[in-house]
Every structure is written in C-alpha cells, then in structure tokens.
Motif scaffolding. Structure first.
Motif, PDB file in Angstrom:
ATOM      1  N   GLU A  91       0.941  -1.175  -0.068  1.00 58.45           N
ATOM      2  CA  GLU A  91      -0.255   0.076  -0.044  1.00 58.45           C
ATOM      3  C   GLU A  91       0.794   1.261  -0.033  1.00 58.45           C
ATOM      4  OE1 GLU A  91      -2.952   0.265  -0.749  1.00 58.45           O
ATOM      5  OE2 GLU A  91      -3.241   2.355  -0.383  1.00 58.45           O
ATOM      6  N   GLU A  92       2.000   1.166   0.729  1.00 59.62           N
ATOM      7  CA  GLU A  92       2.832   2.449   0.864  1.00 59.62           C
ATOM      8  C   GLU A  92       3.632   2.543  -0.501  1.00 59.62           C
ATOM      9  OE1 GLU A  92       4.644   2.747   5.432  1.00 59.62           O
ATOM     10  OE2 GLU A  92       5.004   0.865   4.404  1.00 59.62           O
ATOM     11  N   LYS A  93       3.851   1.455  -0.979  1.00 59.29           N
ATOM     12  CA  LYS A  93       4.508   1.413  -2.271  1.00 59.29           C
ATOM     13  C   LYS A  93       3.658   1.983  -3.386  1.00 59.29           C
ATOM     14  CE  LYS A  93       7.681  -2.394  -1.516  1.00 59.29           C
ATOM     15  NZ  LYS A  93       8.078  -3.959  -1.990  1.00 59.29           N
ATOM     16  N   ARG A  94       2.441   1.666  -3.463  1.00 63.02           N
ATOM     17  CA  ARG A  94       1.358   2.150  -4.149  1.00 63.02           C
ATOM     18  C   ARG A  94       1.188   3.707  -4.208  1.00 63.02           C
ATOM     19  NH1 ARG A  94      -1.470  -1.940  -5.991  1.00 63.02           N
ATOM     20  NH2 ARG A  94      -1.538  -3.139  -3.804  1.00 63.02           N
ATOM     21  N   LYS A  95       1.410   4.231  -3.146  1.00 62.05           N
ATOM     22  CA  LYS A  95       1.110   5.494  -2.923  1.00 62.05           C
ATOM     23  C   LYS A  95       2.476   6.377  -3.684  1.00 62.05           C
ATOM     24  CE  LYS A  95      -1.595   5.757   1.088  1.00 62.05           C
ATOM     25  NZ  LYS A  95      -1.538   5.906   2.812  1.00 62.05           N
ATOM     26  N   LEU A  96       3.552   5.830  -3.784  1.00 60.34           N
ATOM     27  CA  LEU A  96       4.704   6.576  -4.349  1.00 60.34           C
ATOM     28  C   LEU A  96       4.416   6.636  -5.899  1.00 60.34           C
ATOM     29  CD1 LEU A  96       7.417   4.932  -2.167  1.00 60.34           C
ATOM     30  CD2 LEU A  96       6.381   7.341  -2.044  1.00 60.34           C
ATOM     31  N   GLY A  97       3.660   5.801  -6.399  1.00 59.14           N
ATOM     32  CA  GLY A  97       3.220   6.119  -7.975  1.00 59.14           C
ATOM     33  C   GLY A  97       4.184   5.491  -8.747  1.00 59.14           C
ATOM     34  N   THR A  98       5.054   4.776  -8.513  1.00 65.32           N
ATOM     35  CA  THR A  98       5.780   3.987  -9.476  1.00 65.32           C
ATOM     36  C   THR A  98       5.657   2.376  -9.413  1.00 65.32           C
ATOM     37  OG1 THR A  98       7.608   3.926  -7.966  1.00 65.32           O
ATOM     38  CG2 THR A  98       7.835   5.495  -9.469  1.00 65.32           C
ATOM     39  N   TYR A  99       4.707   2.063  -8.521  1.00 69.70           N
ATOM     40  CA  TYR A  99       4.419   0.461  -8.259  1.00 69.70           C
ATOM     41  C   TYR A  99       4.004  -0.060  -9.207  1.00 69.70           C
ATOM     42  CZ  TYR A  99       3.106  -3.414  -5.288  1.00 69.70           C
ATOM     43  OH  TYR A  99       3.126  -4.651  -4.718  1.00 69.70           O
ATOM     44  N   GLY A 100       4.057  -1.223  -9.931  1.00 70.63           N
ATOM     45  CA  GLY A 100       3.780  -1.703 -11.154  1.00 70.63           C
ATOM     46  C   GLY A 100       4.371  -1.261 -12.350  1.00 70.63           C
ATOM     47  N   PHE A 101       4.807  -0.084 -12.304  1.00 69.01           N
ATOM     48  CA  PHE A 101       5.018   0.668 -13.596  1.00 69.01           C
ATOM     49  C   PHE A 101       6.731   0.531 -13.662  1.00 69.01           C
ATOM     50  CE2 PHE A 101       6.874   4.921 -14.950  1.00 69.01           C
ATOM     51  CZ  PHE A 101       6.430   4.796 -16.304  1.00 69.01           C
ATOM     52  N   ILE A 102       7.043   0.548 -12.569  1.00 72.72           N
ATOM     53  CA  ILE A 102       8.828   0.175 -12.439  1.00 72.72           C
ATOM     54  C   ILE A 102       8.658  -1.055 -11.643  1.00 72.72           C
ATOM     55  CG2 ILE A 102      10.922   0.753 -11.441  1.00 72.72           C
ATOM     56  CD1 ILE A 102      10.172   2.789 -13.711  1.00 72.72           C
ATOM     57  N   THR A 103       9.161  -2.133 -11.766  1.00 71.33           N
ATOM     58  CA  THR A 103       9.084  -3.232 -11.160  1.00 71.33           C
ATOM     59  C   THR A 103      10.569  -3.787 -10.546  1.00 71.33           C
ATOM     60  OG1 THR A 103       9.086  -4.859 -12.919  1.00 71.33           O
ATOM     61  CG2 THR A 103       7.162  -4.052 -12.178  1.00 71.33           C
ATOM     62  N   GLY A 104      10.375  -4.255  -9.321  1.00 69.98           N
ATOM     63  CA  GLY A 104      11.500  -5.068  -9.000  1.00 69.98           C
ATOM     64  C   GLY A 104      12.475  -4.039  -8.363  1.00 69.98           C
ATOM     65  N   ALA A 105      12.681  -2.824  -8.433  1.00 71.34           N
ATOM     66  CA  ALA A 105      13.391  -1.943  -7.784  1.00 71.34           C
ATOM     67  C   ALA A 105      13.392  -1.533  -6.237  1.00 71.34           C
ATOM     68  CB  ALA A 105      13.400  -0.432  -8.369  1.00 71.34           C
ATOM     69  N   ASN A 106      14.241  -1.958  -5.448  1.00 74.63           N
ATOM     70  CA  ASN A 106      13.740  -1.629  -3.863  1.00 74.63           C
ATOM     71  C   ASN A 106      14.551  -0.263  -3.523  1.00 74.63           C
ATOM     72  OD1 ASN A 106      12.506  -3.904  -3.096  1.00 74.63           O
ATOM     73  ND2 ASN A 106      14.223  -4.991  -3.752  1.00 74.63           N
ATOM     74  N   GLN A 107      15.144   0.367  -4.431  1.00 67.80           N
ATOM     75  CA  GLN A 107      15.860   1.596  -4.053  1.00 67.80           C
ATOM     76  C   GLN A 107      15.575   2.800  -5.072  1.00 67.80           C
ATOM     77  OE1 GLN A 107      20.039   1.603  -3.108  1.00 67.80           O
ATOM     78  NE2 GLN A 107      19.432   0.590  -1.168  1.00 67.80           N
ATOM     79  N   PHE A 108      15.241   3.915  -4.518  1.00 67.13           N
ATOM     80  CA  PHE A 108      15.095   5.125  -5.417  1.00 67.13           C
ATOM     81  C   PHE A 108      15.853   6.199  -5.138  1.00 67.13           C
ATOM     82  CE2 PHE A 108      11.422   4.166  -8.495  1.00 67.13           C
ATOM     83  CZ  PHE A 108      10.939   3.154  -7.916  1.00 67.13           C
ATOM     84  N   ILE A 109      16.517   6.766  -6.259  1.00 63.15           N
ATOM     85  CA  ILE A 109      17.351   8.117  -5.611  1.00 63.15           C
ATOM     86  C   ILE A 109      16.607   9.257  -6.267  1.00 63.15           C
ATOM     87  CG2 ILE A 109      19.410   9.361  -6.501  1.00 63.15           C
ATOM     88  CD1 ILE A 109      20.611   6.970  -7.257  1.00 63.15           C
ATOM     89  N   ILE A 110      16.390  10.270  -4.930  1.00 68.32           N
ATOM     90  CA  ILE A 110      15.418  11.286  -5.080  1.00 68.32           C
ATOM     91  C   ILE A 110      16.299  12.435  -5.476  1.00 68.32           C
ATOM     92  CG2 ILE A 110      13.410  12.315  -4.029  1.00 68.32           C
ATOM     93  CD1 ILE A 110      13.339   9.416  -4.119  1.00 68.32           C
ATOM     94  N   GLY A 111      15.926  13.179  -6.675  1.00 70.07           N
ATOM     95  CA  GLY A 111      16.961  14.320  -6.843  1.00 70.07           C
ATOM     96  C   GLY A 111      16.054  15.603  -6.271  1.00 70.07           C
ATOM     97  N   ILE A 112      16.831  16.210  -5.220  1.00 70.87           N
ATOM     98  CA  ILE A 112      15.893  17.310  -4.446  1.00 70.87           C
ATOM     99  C   ILE A 112      16.745  18.717  -4.764  1.00 70.87           C
ATOM    100  CG2 ILE A 112      15.573  18.509  -2.394  1.00 70.87           C
ATOM    101  CD1 ILE A 112      16.096  15.373  -1.352  1.00 70.87           C
ATOM    102  N   THR A 113      15.975  19.856  -5.155  1.00 66.44           N
ATOM    103  CA  THR A 113      16.571  21.101  -5.769  1.00 66.44           C
ATOM    104  C   THR A 113      15.974  22.091  -4.837  1.00 66.44           C
ATOM    105  OG1 THR A 113      14.869  21.438  -7.347  1.00 66.44           O
ATOM    106  CG2 THR A 113      16.804  20.342  -8.025  1.00 66.44           C
ATOM    107  N   ARG A 114      16.856  23.339  -5.077  1.00 64.57           N
ATOM    108  CA  ARG A 114      16.326  24.656  -4.540  1.00 64.57           C
ATOM    109  C   ARG A 114      16.177  25.628  -5.522  1.00 64.57           C
ATOM    110  NH1 ARG A 114      20.912  27.282  -2.344  1.00 64.57           N
ATOM    111  NH2 ARG A 114      22.638  25.854  -2.316  1.00 64.57           N
TER     112      ARG A 114
END
Ligand SMILES: Cc1cc2nc3c(=O)[nH]c(=O)nc-3n(C[C@H](O)[C@H](O)[C@H](O)COP(=O)(O)O)c2cc1C
Length: 286
Positions: free
Chosen positions: A67-90
């Motif tokens: 359920e938590e993974k589904r909320k991130l919006g990549t579930y099912g679309f990107i499969t198998g990945a257990n890590q994501f790199i998040i690019g944060i800007t200011r």
C-alpha cells in the motif's frame, strides 16, 4: 568521480532506461558503491560554479508495504527496484539545467558500474515522496530514478512504453544540428572534431524521448549555441530545461575526454535569436 578514466562514449552508448529490475535485495557492497557515487562532491557544471543547488537522497522500499509503495506512484510501472534516488533542488536561475547535468553524470557513473536507472520526471507521486524524506521548506523534488540490477529481460509493459515513444530511436543530424541558421543543416564533415561530441549529445535521454535540443554552429568557428525547440505539449516543455542540462553533460564529458579546450558562456547573441527556439548556453571552442 572518475568517469574520465573509461570511455565516456561507450558508457553513453550502453545507457538505456530500465523499468524492469531484478527484485533480489541489493548486496551491501552494491549499496556502498551507490552511496560512494552520490557522495562525490565534484559536481560543478557550466550552469553553476561553486554553489550547488541540488542534492540526492536514497529511499529504500524494502520495508514498505504494498500500500505504501502504491502511494509513491511507481508501483507496477517500475518493477523489482527496491531503491530510488530522489533528486532534490532549491530555487536558482539555472537549477533545472544544472540538475539535468549533475543527475545525468551520476546516472552515467551508475551505468558504468552495471546499475540500471530510469529518469522519472512525471510518473511518480512528488507529494508522497516528499513525506518520506527530510526536506527543507524551500526544497522541491525535481526527478527521481530507480536504481538496481537490471532484470535479464524487459517485461511486456516496459516494451510497450518503449515502442510508444520510440525510445530506442533518435532524430537525424539534419533535424538537430545546424550552421548559422536553422534552415542549414550541419554535416558531420563541417562539424569536424565536434562530430563525436554532437553524436554523444544525440544519444542523450529526454523526457518522452522528445529530443528538443537544437544546436547552431557559427560557420568557420568552433562556437556552438544550444537551444531547445518549444513543443506543443506544455508538460514536456516544462522538462526541456532538464533535457538541455543532460545534453550539455554528454557534450561536455565528451569534449573533456577528447581534450578539446574552450569555454562555456551564457550570453545570447542578438544575431542568433529565434522565436520558436529557447536559448540556453554557448560553447566557444579554441
Ligand atoms: C527529464 C526526463 C524525464 C523523464 N520522465 C519519465 C517518466 O516520468 N516516466 C518514464 O517512464 N520515463 C521517463 N523518462 C525516460 C524517457 O522516456 C527516456 O529517456 C527516453 O524515452 C529515451 O529512452 P532511453 O532512456 O532508453 O534512451 C524521462 C527522461 C528524462 C530525461
């Protein structure tokens, strides 16, 4: 980061967006490699000098429920990945171009180390990612990427996405590169020693594979003006400055490897102003 010690053209040619990953958890050794690459502090670009307006965090999904993974919006679309790199800007004037350059440089380093990645600028839930990482008030998530070991083959939905946007194809030279005016295509012969850096730029990833980059060479000089073509789709137009940062990264890493000298400047020449093309930056080669 020691990207220059291996052939940058080989790394660029081998990079492709991966949406299907091996779901085994990453070995600690691999996790360390990823963290070491992200720790690299030599991330100046032609768009920023000493100050950097981007930072990167890793989100681990191993412990998250479906359920938590589904909320991130990549579930099912990107499969198998257990890590994501998040690019944060200011906020900063050229932050999108700077981010495009830096994240692509990191992605090429990950590619060199055998990891799979996929630029994601649209198909994820920014708000829900922001809730699970430490972010300051003035910060914004620009793009993310899964990171992991690519699966042996792409699954059907991955293949369908690639077919729909013709992800393996690139526009021809005569659509992208010009001499003095956007009506005169630049030939490889006339590009001379810059033919290879331009070819590496042509292989760059771009949002929706739109390839908005248009490069104008001044005749009989090594001056190249970089533009993006304004498209019909506003959502993609918003991502084109990032695409330009990626394109400049490919060109710049290649000229560094070839030891071509010159300078980057951001200054639009009034002789080279065009309504349908947005100016970004100029390379003045010696
Ligand atoms: C700035 C940017 C944003 C992107 N956003 C997405 C996205 O939201 N979803 C997705 O599936 N692919 C996304 N992509 C990946 C592109 O579709 C992909 O790079 C392009 O089709 C070329 O394929 P290749 O990367 O395999 O060469 C993005 C790429 C870039 C550069």
């Amino acid at each position: 980061m020691n990207i220059n010690s291996k052939s940058i053209s080989e790394i660029i040619k081998s990079r492709t967006s991966i949406r299907t990953f091996n779901s085994d958890l990453l070995a600690n050794e691999d996790k360390k490699k990823i963290l070491d690459i992200l720790k690299d502090t030599n991330l100046n670009t032609p768009f920023n000098e000493q100050e950097q307006h981007c930072r990167f965090e890793i989100v681990e999904l191993e412990s998250k429920s479906p359920e938590e993974k589904r909320k991130l919006g990549t579930y099912g679309f990107i499969t198998g990945a257990n890590q994501f790199i998040i690019g944060i800007t200011r906020k900063s004037e050229y932050v999108k171009e700077e981010f495009g350059y830096i994240f692509e440089k990191l992605i090429l380093e990950f590619t060199k180390q055998g990891f799979g990645t996929c630029w994601l600028g649209g198909t994820f839930n920014r708000e829900n990612y922001a809730k699970i990482i430490d972010m300051k008030e003035n910060e914004y998530i620009l793009c993310i990427s899964p990171i992991g070991i690519p699966a042996n083959s792409r699954r059907m939905s991955d293949k369908l996405i690639r077919n729909a946007i013709k992800a393996s194809k690139r526009k021809k030279w005569n659509t992208l590169f010009f001499e003095d005016d956007f009506s005169i295509p630049l030939t490889k012969n006339n590009a001379e020693k810059y033919a290879i850096p331009l070819e590496m730029l042509r292989l760059a990833p771009s949002a929706g594979n739109k390839q908005p980059w248009r490069i104008l060479k001044e005749k009989n000089t090594n001056t190249f003006h970089f533009y993006w073509k304004i498209g019909k789709n506003l959502n993609y137009n918003k991502l084109h400055k990032i695409d330009m940062g990626i394109a400049v990264c490919h060109f710049d890493l290649m000229i560094q490897e070839m030891d071509l000298t010159g300078n980057w400047i951001i200054k639009q020449d009034s002789t080279f102003k065009f309504d349908q093309f947005k100016y970004v930056i100029t390379w003045i080669g010696e």
